[in-house]
Design a protein around this motif. Structure first.
Motif, PDB file in Angstrom:
ATOM      1  N   ARG A  81      -9.096   1.608 -11.047  1.00 10.31           N
ATOM      2  CA  ARG A  81      -8.084   2.357 -11.798  1.00 10.31           C
ATOM      3  C   ARG A  81      -7.408   3.404 -10.913  1.00 10.31           C
ATOM      4  O   ARG A  81      -6.183   3.535 -10.914  1.00 10.31           O
ATOM      5  N   LEU A  82      -8.202   4.117 -10.126  1.00 15.35           N
ATOM      6  CA  LEU A  82      -7.651   5.149  -9.249  1.00 15.35           C
ATOM      7  C   LEU A  82      -6.783   4.548  -8.150  1.00 15.35           C
ATOM      8  O   LEU A  82      -5.735   5.109  -7.802  1.00 15.35           O
ATOM      9  N   SER A  83      -7.195   3.413  -7.603  1.00 16.66           N
ATOM     10  CA  SER A  83      -6.375   2.788  -6.560  1.00 16.66           C
ATOM     11  C   SER A  83      -5.068   2.268  -7.144  1.00 16.66           C
ATOM     12  O   SER A  83      -4.012   2.401  -6.522  1.00 16.66           O
ATOM     13  N   ALA A  84      -5.118   1.699  -8.348  1.00 22.98           N
ATOM     14  CA  ALA A  84      -3.889   1.221  -8.997  1.00 22.98           C
ATOM     15  C   ALA A  84      -2.933   2.384  -9.264  1.00 22.98           C
ATOM     16  O   ALA A  84      -1.718   2.268  -9.056  1.00 22.98           O
ATOM     17  N   SER A  85      -3.485   3.499  -9.686  1.00 25.58           N
ATOM     18  CA  SER A  85      -2.666   4.687  -9.945  1.00 25.58           C
ATOM     19  C   SER A  85      -2.001   5.189  -8.664  1.00 25.58           C
ATOM     20  O   SER A  85      -0.816   5.528  -8.656  1.00 25.58           O
ATOM     21  N   THR A  86      -2.747   5.217  -7.591  1.00 24.45           N
ATOM     22  CA  THR A  86      -2.203   5.674  -6.311  1.00 24.45           C
ATOM     23  C   THR A  86      -1.156   4.701  -5.792  1.00 24.45           C
ATOM     24  O   THR A  86      -0.110   5.115  -5.292  1.00 24.45           O
ATOM     25  N   LEU A  87      -1.432   3.411  -5.939  1.00 25.63           N
ATOM     26  CA  LEU A  87      -0.447   2.409  -5.509  1.00 25.63           C
ATOM     27  C   LEU A  87       0.852   2.551  -6.287  1.00 25.63           C
ATOM     28  O   LEU A  87       1.942   2.390  -5.729  1.00 25.63           O
ATOM     29  N   ARG A  88       0.743   2.854  -7.568  1.00 25.19           N
ATOM     30  CA  ARG A  88       1.943   3.061  -8.384  1.00 25.19           C
ATOM     31  C   ARG A  88       2.770   4.210  -7.810  1.00 25.19           C
ATOM     32  O   ARG A  88       3.996   4.152  -7.776  1.00 25.19           O
ATOM     33  N   ASP A  89       2.096   5.247  -7.334  1.00 22.70           N
ATOM     34  CA  ASP A  89       2.797   6.408  -6.802  1.00 22.70           C
ATOM     35  C   ASP A  89       3.408   6.169  -5.428  1.00 22.70           C
ATOM     36  O   ASP A  89       4.458   6.726  -5.115  1.00 22.70           O
ATOM     37  N   ILE A  90       2.745   5.364  -4.597  1.00 23.64           N
ATOM     38  CA  ILE A  90       3.239   5.196  -3.225  1.00 23.64           C
ATOM     39  C   ILE A  90       4.118   3.965  -3.043  1.00 23.64           C
ATOM     40  O   ILE A  90       4.824   3.862  -2.045  1.00 23.64           O
ATOM     41  N   GLN A  91       4.087   3.038  -3.982  1.00 23.86           N
ATOM     42  CA  GLN A  91       4.849   1.794  -3.831  1.00 23.86           C
ATOM     43  C   GLN A  91       6.338   2.032  -3.576  1.00 23.86           C
ATOM     44  O   GLN A  91       6.914   1.367  -2.712  1.00 23.86           O
ATOM     45  N   PRO A  92       6.984   2.974  -4.256  1.00 24.67           N
ATOM     46  CA  PRO A  92       8.409   3.198  -3.966  1.00 24.67           C
ATOM     47  C   PRO A  92       8.682   3.565  -2.504  1.00 24.67           C
ATOM     48  O   PRO A  92       9.721   3.208  -1.963  1.00 24.67           O
ATOM     49  N   GLN A  93       7.751   4.253  -1.871  1.00 24.65           N
ATOM     50  CA  GLN A  93       7.932   4.636  -0.468  1.00 24.65           C
ATOM     51  C   GLN A  93       7.726   3.460   0.478  1.00 24.65           C
ATOM     52  O   GLN A  93       8.219   3.474   1.599  1.00 24.65           O
ATOM     53  N   MET A  94       6.974   2.462   0.017  1.00 24.22           N
ATOM     54  CA  MET A  94       6.733   1.290   0.855  1.00 24.22           C
ATOM     55  C   MET A  94       7.948   0.379   0.901  1.00 24.22           C
ATOM     56  O   MET A  94       8.127  -0.368   1.849  1.00 24.22           O
TER      57      MET A  94
END
Length: 114
Positions: A81-94
């Protein structure tokens, strides 16, 4: 317990150490801490540190991104859950979405642990 103290130390604003953490096996160590820990505060600190390592080191963003994708297959549901949340936050920068994220996201969506 020792890893929690280390995480507190590094998340307390010691940005100049972020490059050293990334250069060594620090990303892997923080990822393993997040996956193996049973303490929610420790997991949240590890999540925060991975986010900070992503933000503070453009050279290592891809490595942090891949580590977070790998965490989505962890047996620890809070780590997922925590990794999915972090990925949601950083995906736009990728920018481009990695194809390797598709299967872990689909597997996570099939669970009741969200």
């Amino acid at each position: 317990m020792h890893m929690e103290y280390i995480l507190v130390y590094f998340t307390a604003g010691y940005v100049h150490y972020y490059y050293n953490i990334c250069e060594s096996t620090g990303i892997r160590a923080v990822t393993e801490c997040l996956a193996r820990s049973t303490s929610p505060p420790t997991q949240e600190r590890a999540q925060g540190l991975l986010f900070e390592l992503f933000q503070g080191n453009p050279h290592y963003q891809s490595q942090v991104y891949k580590a977070l994708i790998a965490l989505m297959a962890a047996s620890n549901t809070n780590a997922q859950r925590l990794s999915a949340s972090t990925l949601r936050d950083i995906q736009p920068q990728m920018g481009v979405v990695s194809a390797s994220i598709v299967d872990p996201v689909l597997s996570l969506l099939k669970t009741l642990d969200l």
